[in-house]
Design an enzyme around this catalytic site. Sequence first.
Site, PDB file in Angstrom:
ATOM      1  CD  GLU A  58      -2.285   1.146   3.066  1.00  0.00           C
ATOM      2  OE1 GLU A  58      -3.159   2.138   3.319  1.00  0.00           O
ATOM      3  OE2 GLU A  58      -1.695   0.462   3.930  1.00  0.00           O
ATOM      4  CE  LYS A  79      -8.328   0.944   3.306  1.00  0.00           C
ATOM      5  NZ  LYS A  79      -7.499   1.583   4.461  1.00  0.00           N
ATOM      6  CB  CYS A 109      -4.977  -1.039   4.609  1.00  0.00           C
ATOM      7  SG  CYS A 109      -4.687  -0.585   6.586  1.00  0.00           S
TER       8      CYS A 109
END
Length: 500
Positions: free
Chosen positions: A259, A320, A370
């Site tokens: 990420e 995301k 994440c």
Amino acid sequence: MPLWLELLAAAGAGAAHAWSFGNTSLWWVQLLAIALLAWRVQQAGSAWRAAGIGWVFGTVWLVGGTWWLFISMHRYGGLPAWLAAAAVLLLSAFLSLYLAGAMALHARLAARTRLWLAPLFAALWLLAELARGLVFTGFPWAASGYAHVDGPLAPLAPWVGVYGIGFVAAWLGAALGKLLNTGGRPCGWAPLLSALALCVAASAVSEGFTTPTRNLTVTLLQGNVPQDEKFDAARLPAVLDWYADQLQAATGDLVITPETAIPLLPQQLPPGYWDALERQVAQGQTAVLLGLPLGDLDTGYTNSVLGLARGRQPHYRYDKHHLVPFGEVIPTGFRWFVDLMRMPLGDFDRGPLNAPSFEVRGERVAPNICYEDLFGEELAARFADPARAPTVFANMSNIGWFGDTVAPYQHLQISRMRTLEFQLPMLRATNTGATAVIDHTGRVTQQLPTFTRGVLTGPVQGRAGLTPFARWASAAGLWPLLALAAGVLLAAWVWRRRDA
């Protein structure tokens, strides 16, 4: 038992429960912790006393499971130590109100519901965990089912998911608690034996929901960039050069970065950097999943993954969806708190829930960023159309925010649970760890040492097909589990009314 001793025992049980999360061989410790909680709640005598026991248990459990949040807020966010510690404690105490309410309701209903004691406790436990996982965007870290990745309840994962495993674990714990209350009399064994029978039945029929597809050769990068150096102008060129060199040297089918491996927007990169990267991919055979922020001041920013491959334009893009409160999105009324911390890019836009996969040699690789792999019900949305369902998961994370703590190992445990729920492999490319390849059975086949810079290259086998969990969660989310808990509560209430 005096109240102070009751609460001390609850604190000890909560600490033992937290210990089992991140230590997968200690699943039995968790069952004993739940048994102690159930035993004392069954003996509480009042709803208020039961609520206090549950609240202390839950607060210690969550502080023990998420104490590393202190590091992100104090060391990297700049909050005073006392304020960061208070924030962790207050968050844990607030989220434990769900368990406190569940235990209070158990004390009220259990008085005339002895036959339903264990399932009633399990249903209320399930409701408390679902509330913590869903309300205010949800924070289900350290959910009880994760303790059983390597335990005898693991075969339940493709059927009922992590929350369903937590329900059965709570049933078993409550049954053990009832054994303590009954002194081991035969009436106390029935709930325990019924839960064990369910586990045995699931073990016998949990194989073969997915079938093998192709093998890919993948390269996973772990830059090990300290969080306080990630945006340091003096150190950033060396980080960019390292990733450029590794992307150029990578062979095989797919290379994956962590990420925000590139912490700058493409337009902020040194002249020629982005053009050289695109040219390299266009001339080679290796596809790339690259973590970086995208956007601008006018359109907003996203925490994203770009997929680059030869002959593919425009680039694949994944934004995301489930953003981290305070880190990536600012909850209403908390701007003052975020302003106290020095965290760049702290307010992102949200991507779609049911995002498409990145195709590599016929395999559908589904990125998640994440802690998105903490939400199995959201990953399940990608299985609504079986023809487009993922065959490989790819988690791209930066746990560098939490220092050299247990957090990377806990996150690995969470990813392993997702592989059990969906019977798909998971590729984990992280900044500081745990970078690993996990097969469809939850087994870690390759892993880099944490907090070291390294490159992991190896095979991964895709899998096609849907588990029962993928089918019902893609269609209905977590509503079936909510219905299960509500059904048990209704049955217990009817039984109580009949015996009143």
